[in-house]
Design a protein around this motif. Structure first.
Motif, PDB file in Angstrom:
ATOM      1  N   ILE A   1       0.818  -1.214   0.000  1.00 25.12           N
ATOM      2  CA  ILE A   1       0.000   0.000   0.000  1.00 25.12           C
ATOM      3  C   ILE A   1       0.847   1.257   0.000  1.00 25.12           C
ATOM      4  CG2 ILE A   1      -2.016  -1.086   1.038  1.00 25.12           C
ATOM      5  CD1 ILE A   1      -1.211   0.283   3.673  1.00 25.12           C
ATOM      6  N   TYR A   2       2.127   1.140   0.223  1.00 22.93           N
ATOM      7  CA  TYR A   2       3.009   2.303   0.257  1.00 22.93           C
ATOM      8  C   TYR A   2       3.692   2.555  -1.077  1.00 22.93           C
ATOM      9  CZ  TYR A   2       2.144   1.597   5.158  1.00 22.93           C
ATOM     10  OH  TYR A   2       1.521   1.419   6.354  1.00 22.93           O
ATOM     11  N   ASP A   3       3.249   1.915  -2.128  1.00 22.68           N
ATOM     12  CA  ASP A   3       3.850   2.063  -3.455  1.00 22.68           C
ATOM     13  C   ASP A   3       3.269   3.240  -4.232  1.00 22.68           C
ATOM     14  OD1 ASP A   3       5.496  -0.089  -3.073  1.00 22.68           O
ATOM     15  OD2 ASP A   3       4.210  -1.503  -4.125  1.00 22.68           O
ATOM     16  N   HIS A   4       2.602   4.146  -3.562  1.00 22.47           N
ATOM     17  CA  HIS A   4       2.016   5.337  -4.194  1.00 22.47           C
ATOM     18  C   HIS A   4       0.962   4.979  -5.236  1.00 22.47           C
ATOM     19  CE1 HIS A   4       4.958   7.648  -2.037  1.00 22.47           C
ATOM     20  NE2 HIS A   4       5.917   6.933  -2.560  1.00 22.47           N
ATOM     21  N   HIS A   5       0.245   3.923  -5.000  1.00 25.16           N
ATOM     22  CA  HIS A   5      -0.874   3.550  -5.854  1.00 25.16           C
ATOM     23  C   HIS A   5      -2.147   3.769  -5.038  1.00 25.16           C
ATOM     24  CE1 HIS A   5       1.569   1.849  -9.035  1.00 25.16           C
ATOM     25  NE2 HIS A   5       2.296   1.260  -8.107  1.00 25.16           N
ATOM     26  N   PRO A   6      -2.842   4.864  -5.268  1.00 23.82           N
ATOM     27  CA  PRO A   6      -4.014   5.172  -4.437  1.00 23.82           C
ATOM     28  C   PRO A   6      -5.127   4.136  -4.540  1.00 23.82           C
ATOM     29  CG  PRO A   6      -3.865   6.684  -6.302  1.00 23.82           C
ATOM     30  CD  PRO A   6      -2.604   5.866  -6.304  1.00 23.82           C
ATOM     31  N   GLN A   7      -5.079   3.285  -5.555  1.00 25.30           N
ATOM     32  CA  GLN A   7      -6.111   2.265  -5.689  1.00 25.30           C
ATOM     33  C   GLN A   7      -5.847   1.048  -4.806  1.00 25.30           C
ATOM     34  OE1 GLN A   7      -5.697   1.888  -9.954  1.00 25.30           O
ATOM     35  NE2 GLN A   7      -7.678   2.877 -10.249  1.00 25.30           N
ATOM     36  N   ASN A   8      -4.624   0.881  -4.322  1.00 19.60           N
ATOM     37  CA  ASN A   8      -4.279  -0.269  -3.494  1.00 19.60           C
ATOM     38  C   ASN A   8      -4.815  -0.093  -2.079  1.00 19.60           C
ATOM     39  OD1 ASN A   8      -2.899  -1.239  -5.681  1.00 19.60           O
ATOM     40  ND2 ASN A   8      -0.884  -1.124  -4.759  1.00 19.60           N
ATOM     41  N   ILE A   9      -5.497  -1.131  -1.580  1.00 25.02           N
ATOM     42  CA  ILE A   9      -5.929  -1.131  -0.182  1.00 25.02           C
ATOM     43  C   ILE A   9      -5.405  -2.401   0.477  1.00 25.02           C
ATOM     44  CG2 ILE A   9      -7.967   0.302  -0.575  1.00 25.02           C
ATOM     45  CD1 ILE A   9      -9.662  -2.279  -0.373  1.00 25.02           C
ATOM     46  N   SER A  10      -5.050  -2.278   1.729  1.00 20.93           N
ATOM     47  CA  SER A  10      -4.515  -3.411   2.479  1.00 20.93           C
ATOM     48  C   SER A  10      -5.585  -4.472   2.696  1.00 20.93           C
ATOM     49  CB  SER A  10      -3.992  -2.933   3.829  1.00 20.93           C
ATOM     50  OG  SER A  10      -3.734  -4.030   4.677  1.00 20.93           O
ATOM     51  N   ILE A  11      -5.171  -5.711   2.630  1.00 22.73           N
ATOM     52  CA  ILE A  11      -6.091  -6.818   2.890  1.00 22.73           C
ATOM     53  C   ILE A  11      -6.624  -6.759   4.316  1.00 22.73           C
ATOM     54  CG2 ILE A  11      -4.306  -8.466   3.572  1.00 22.73           C
ATOM     55  CD1 ILE A  11      -6.156 -10.448   1.728  1.00 22.73           C
ATOM     56  N   ASP A  12      -5.933  -6.030   5.190  1.00 22.89           N
ATOM     57  CA  ASP A  12      -6.360  -5.895   6.582  1.00 22.89           C
ATOM     58  C   ASP A  12      -7.310  -4.722   6.806  1.00 22.89           C
ATOM     59  OD1 ASP A  12      -4.770  -8.075   7.314  1.00 22.89           O
ATOM     60  OD2 ASP A  12      -3.019  -6.793   7.614  1.00 22.89           O
ATOM     61  N   SER A  13      -7.585  -3.925   5.774  1.00 17.35           N
ATOM     62  CA  SER A  13      -8.447  -2.754   5.927  1.00 17.35           C
ATOM     63  C   SER A  13      -9.912  -3.178   6.080  1.00 17.35           C
ATOM     64  CB  SER A  13      -8.303  -1.833   4.718  1.00 17.35           C
ATOM     65  OG  SER A  13      -8.879  -2.440   3.579  1.00 17.35           O
ATOM     66  N   PRO A  14     -10.720  -2.327   6.710  1.00 18.45           N
ATOM     67  CA  PRO A  14     -12.155  -2.649   6.836  1.00 18.45           C
ATOM     68  C   PRO A  14     -12.831  -2.862   5.475  1.00 18.45           C
ATOM     69  CG  PRO A  14     -11.585  -0.862   8.321  1.00 18.45           C
ATOM     70  CD  PRO A  14     -10.380  -1.115   7.455  1.00 18.45           C
ATOM     71  N   MET A  15     -12.453  -2.057   4.467  1.00 16.00           N
ATOM     72  CA  MET A  15     -13.052  -2.217   3.140  1.00 16.00           C
ATOM     73  C   MET A  15     -12.715  -3.588   2.562  1.00 16.00           C
ATOM     74  SD  MET A  15     -14.829  -1.071   0.556  1.00 16.00           S
ATOM     75  CE  MET A  15     -14.922   0.700   0.429  1.00 16.00           C
ATOM     76  N   ALA A  16     -11.446  -3.963   2.596  1.00 15.05           N
ATOM     77  CA  ALA A  16     -11.035  -5.254   2.031  1.00 15.05           C
ATOM     78  C   ALA A  16     -11.697  -6.405   2.768  1.00 15.05           C
ATOM     79  CB  ALA A  16      -9.518  -5.394   2.066  1.00 15.05           C
ATOM     80  N   ARG A  17     -11.737  -6.333   4.083  1.00 18.66           N
ATOM     81  CA  ARG A  17     -12.370  -7.420   4.847  1.00 18.66           C
ATOM     82  C   ARG A  17     -13.842  -7.555   4.486  1.00 18.66           C
ATOM     83  NH1 ARG A  17     -10.272  -6.050  10.720  1.00 18.66           N
ATOM     84  NH2 ARG A  17     -10.841  -4.060   9.852  1.00 18.66           N
ATOM     85  N   ALA A  18     -14.520  -6.428   4.226  1.00 18.99           N
ATOM     86  CA  ALA A  18     -15.937  -6.472   3.835  1.00 18.99           C
ATOM     87  C   ALA A  18     -16.103  -7.060   2.431  1.00 18.99           C
ATOM     88  CB  ALA A  18     -16.543  -5.078   3.902  1.00 18.99           C
ATOM     89  N   LEU A  19     -15.128  -6.818   1.552  1.00 22.81           N
ATOM     90  CA  LEU A  19     -15.219  -7.282   0.165  1.00 22.81           C
ATOM     91  C   LEU A  19     -14.871  -8.755  -0.020  1.00 22.81           C
ATOM     92  CD1 LEU A  19     -13.578  -4.231  -1.628  1.00 22.81           C
ATOM     93  CD2 LEU A  19     -15.970  -4.937  -1.824  1.00 22.81           C
ATOM     94  N   LEU A  20     -14.014  -9.295   0.827  1.00 25.89           N
ATOM     95  CA  LEU A  20     -13.532 -10.663   0.632  1.00 25.89           C
ATOM     96  C   LEU A  20     -14.669 -11.668   0.495  1.00 25.89           C
ATOM     97  CD1 LEU A  20     -10.461 -10.799   3.027  1.00 25.89           C
ATOM     98  CD2 LEU A  20     -10.446 -10.754   0.527  1.00 25.89           C
ATOM     99  N   SER A  21     -14.551 -12.537  -0.485  1.00 31.48           N
ATOM    100  CA  SER A  21     -15.484 -13.626  -0.809  1.00 31.48           C
ATOM    101  C   SER A  21     -16.788 -13.163  -1.444  1.00 31.48           C
ATOM    102  CB  SER A  21     -15.803 -14.478   0.420  1.00 31.48           C
ATOM    103  OG  SER A  21     -14.630 -15.064   0.916  1.00 31.48           O
TER     104      SER A  21
END
Length: 103
Positions: A50-70
């Motif tokens: 997430i620190y690669d300066h790509h604003p579209q990248n979100i951490s798998i540990d973020s609330p958004m990613a956890r809600a999206l998984l599966s």
């Protein structure tokens, strides 16, 4: 250098698996939209990416990613934010970089 050396020991490549087809997992590009018409294209990545300066990248540990998984296309996703609950709808899922994406 020591930190990076330790991280390299723990890193592993996560390849696409056919079982992932149609669902959101690590590495997925996901287009979502809310009731106000706001659209976002996100990619679920590891915390080190997430620190690669790509604003579209979100951490798998973020609330958004956890809600999206599966989840699948057309599913509703409720995300708890500091401002309250937000509802998003999944428009597309892919495991290759979208052609119209920056970078």
């Amino acid at each position: 250098m020591r930190y990076l050396g330790k991280r390299l020991e723990e890193l592993r490549i996560v390849d696409f698996s056919p079982e992932q087809e149609g669902k959101i997992y690590f590495g997925a590009w996901v287009e979502i939209e809310n009731d106000e018409g706001e659209q976002k294209t996100l990619r679920i990545v590891g915390v080190d990416e997430i620190y690669d300066h790509h604003p579209q990248n979100i951490s798998i540990d973020s609330p958004m990613a956890r809600a999206l998984l599966s989840k699948q296309v057309d599913d509703e996703v409720e995300v708890i934010t500091p401002l309250g609950k937000k509802l998003w709808y999944i428009n597309t899922i892919r495991y290759e970089k979208p052609e119209n994406s920056a970078n």
